[in-house]
Design a protein around this motif. Sequence first.
Motif, PDB file in Angstrom:
ATOM      1  N   ARG A   1       0.852  -1.198   0.000  1.00  0.00           N
ATOM      2  CA  ARG A   1       0.000   0.000   0.000  1.00  0.00           C
ATOM      3  C   ARG A   1       0.881   1.240   0.000  1.00  0.00           C
ATOM      4  N   ALA A   2       0.567   2.177  -0.899  1.00  0.00           N
ATOM      5  CA  ALA A   2       1.312   3.438  -0.954  1.00  0.00           C
ATOM      6  C   ALA A   2       0.324   4.586  -1.043  1.00  0.00           C
ATOM      7  N   GLU A   3       0.601   5.631  -0.284  1.00  0.00           N
ATOM      8  CA  GLU A   3      -0.221   6.842  -0.282  1.00  0.00           C
ATOM      9  C   GLU A   3       0.738   8.015  -0.183  1.00  0.00           C
TER      10      GLU A   3
ATOM     11  N   GLY B   1      -1.726  10.609  -4.327  1.00  0.00           N
ATOM     12  CA  GLY B   1      -1.901   9.353  -5.025  1.00  0.00           C
ATOM     13  C   GLY B   1      -2.031   8.195  -4.057  1.00  0.00           C
ATOM     14  N   TYR B   2      -2.843   7.229  -4.421  1.00  0.00           N
ATOM     15  CA  TYR B   2      -3.058   6.024  -3.610  1.00  0.00           C
ATOM     16  C   TYR B   2      -2.970   4.830  -4.534  1.00  0.00           C
ATOM     17  N   LEU B   3      -2.190   3.823  -4.139  1.00  0.00           N
ATOM     18  CA  LEU B   3      -2.064   2.595  -4.916  1.00  0.00           C
ATOM     19  C   LEU B   3      -1.998   1.428  -3.949  1.00  0.00           C
TER      20      LEU B   3
ATOM     21  N   GLU C   1      -5.967  -1.585  -6.833  1.00  0.00           N
ATOM     22  CA  GLU C   1      -6.810  -0.407  -6.933  1.00  0.00           C
ATOM     23  C   GLU C   1      -5.965   0.845  -6.756  1.00  0.00           C
ATOM     24  N   GLY C   2      -6.470   1.932  -7.288  1.00  0.00           N
ATOM     25  CA  GLY C   2      -5.751   3.190  -7.174  1.00  0.00           C
ATOM     26  C   GLY C   2      -6.713   4.355  -7.211  1.00  0.00           C
ATOM     27  N   ALA C   3      -6.251   5.496  -6.728  1.00  0.00           N
ATOM     28  CA  ALA C   3      -7.055   6.721  -6.722  1.00  0.00           C
ATOM     29  C   ALA C   3      -6.112   7.916  -6.744  1.00  0.00           C
ATOM     30  N   TRP C   4      -6.642   9.019  -7.188  1.00  0.00           N
ATOM     31  CA  TRP C   4      -5.880  10.280  -7.165  1.00  0.00           C
ATOM     32  C   TRP C   4      -6.820  11.369  -6.675  1.00  0.00           C
ATOM     33  N   THR C   5      -6.384  12.107  -5.672  1.00  0.00           N
ATOM     34  CA  THR C   5      -7.184  13.187  -5.105  1.00  0.00           C
ATOM     35  C   THR C   5      -6.482  14.515  -5.360  1.00  0.00           C
ATOM     36  N   GLY C   6      -7.140  15.394  -6.093  1.00  0.00           N
ATOM     37  CA  GLY C   6      -6.609  16.718  -6.364  1.00  0.00           C
ATOM     38  C   GLY C   6      -7.704  17.754  -6.178  1.00  0.00           C
TER      39      GLY C   6
ATOM     40  N   LEU D   1     -10.086   3.647  -9.487  1.00  0.00           N
ATOM     41  CA  LEU D   1     -10.205   2.475 -10.352  1.00  0.00           C
ATOM     42  C   LEU D   1      -9.780   1.237  -9.578  1.00  0.00           C
ATOM     43  N   ARG D   2     -10.487   0.119  -9.779  1.00  0.00           N
ATOM     44  CA  ARG D   2     -10.105  -1.138  -9.145  1.00  0.00           C
ATOM     45  C   ARG D   2     -10.328  -2.301 -10.108  1.00  0.00           C
ATOM     46  N   TYR D   3      -9.388  -3.260 -10.064  1.00  0.00           N
ATOM     47  CA  TYR D   3      -9.572  -4.538 -10.772  1.00  0.00           C
ATOM     48  C   TYR D   3      -9.428  -5.662  -9.763  1.00  0.00           C
ATOM     49  N   GLU D   4     -10.353  -6.627  -9.833  1.00  0.00           N
ATOM     50  CA  GLU D   4     -10.318  -7.769  -8.924  1.00  0.00           C
ATOM     51  C   GLU D   4     -10.569  -9.054  -9.694  1.00  0.00           C
TER      52      GLU D   4
END
Length: 396
Positions: free
Chosen positions: A229-231, A239-241, A263-268, A275-278
């Motif tokens: 997990r990275a934020e 960014g979140y991954l 999954e990932g996200a970007w907050t600006g 977006l997520r893939y499972e």
Amino acid sequence: MVMPMGGESNRLWALVSANAIPAYVWESQVPRGGSLDEFRVAQPIIMLQAGALRDRLRFLGSLDFEGLTMPGGELGLGVWGEGFIDRRHPHTYFHELMLQGAVPLGGGLRTSLSAGKGFAPFGSDDPMNRPTELYPVNHHWAQILERAVVIGAVAWKPLVFEAGLFNGDEPENPSQWPNMERFGDSWSLRLLLHPVDGVELQGSHARVKSPEHRPGAGSDNWKWSASARAERPFLGGLGYLFGEYAHNSEFDGFYQFRSWLVEGAWTGGRHRPYLRYENTDRPEEERTTDPFRSPRPHLENSIVGTTRWSIVTAGYGFELFPGRRYSVEPIVEVSHADVKTIGGGIFDPDVFYGGDTFWRLAIGARLSWRMKGHRMGRYGLLAGQVSAEPMIHHMN
């Protein structure tokens, strides 16, 4: 609110926070064919956190009202657990009740002991604290929740090791408490590494005795989990991954289920695309007269096949009031799923659903008050190790 009482050397504080997601959901295919839509209030939570003795003693309580707002569950592609299939089950009213104590040992060593009702030290963050409104199929492969649990933890610099004892049985309804006669029949171990700020690596292993048969006559589950997990700041925003692998083995390895998820996200500013893939395996169980339910207690001979769900979810949130203690974030989310039968069995999705391709649309809003920074299921030494900005909120 935060309420300091006494001097800084012995401050007593308390924090009340809340969260809810009212949403309209539509799915193109449901059990026995046809589409279905509904309105539900998901994740209605009131949370109390308190600390004393220079924050070495903490209490965490979470009240979850899904048993009232969605007693029949929430439509969700592929989701299952606790007797629900193709619907996410409501969580128990007393979702978390944890008392936590932490003590520094010197030389960089720290230790903690936590006890109560909550999450076992296994796997990744609860989906409630992650970007998508749709819960992942792997919820019961990747987390162990709502148990009576005792957790011991020790940390040295960037490493944290946790060990937990708990009861194996899952709740069968929102009012049910853990079966204390079974306390200690299950265990889990988790190791976490924080190499740099905002990055976490996790690996865990668990043995859960008879989770779906409350008296304890069902098969044991052996679970493995690994995640990263990275934020971090990214392209002028946050960014979140996140990626994880989960594996579950039961009935002496006769049934094997595995899951991959990223999954990932970007907050600006006010904007938050995600977006997520499972890709997750799911047991197919016999259904009751309600096609969204399976009999409990569960036995191995009620499994009639295994399906593999591949789901892509894309969403967008827009924060109406950035920089406030409260958050109002309208969201729109679209999911597409493909399902296929693997490893034999008599279950045929084309027959049961009328197809093997599914769409889901969710339109709603995330409403929260002072939930900033909270990661559910983090106790003791991990209670203070929260990211600067969780994905369900926004940068100031």
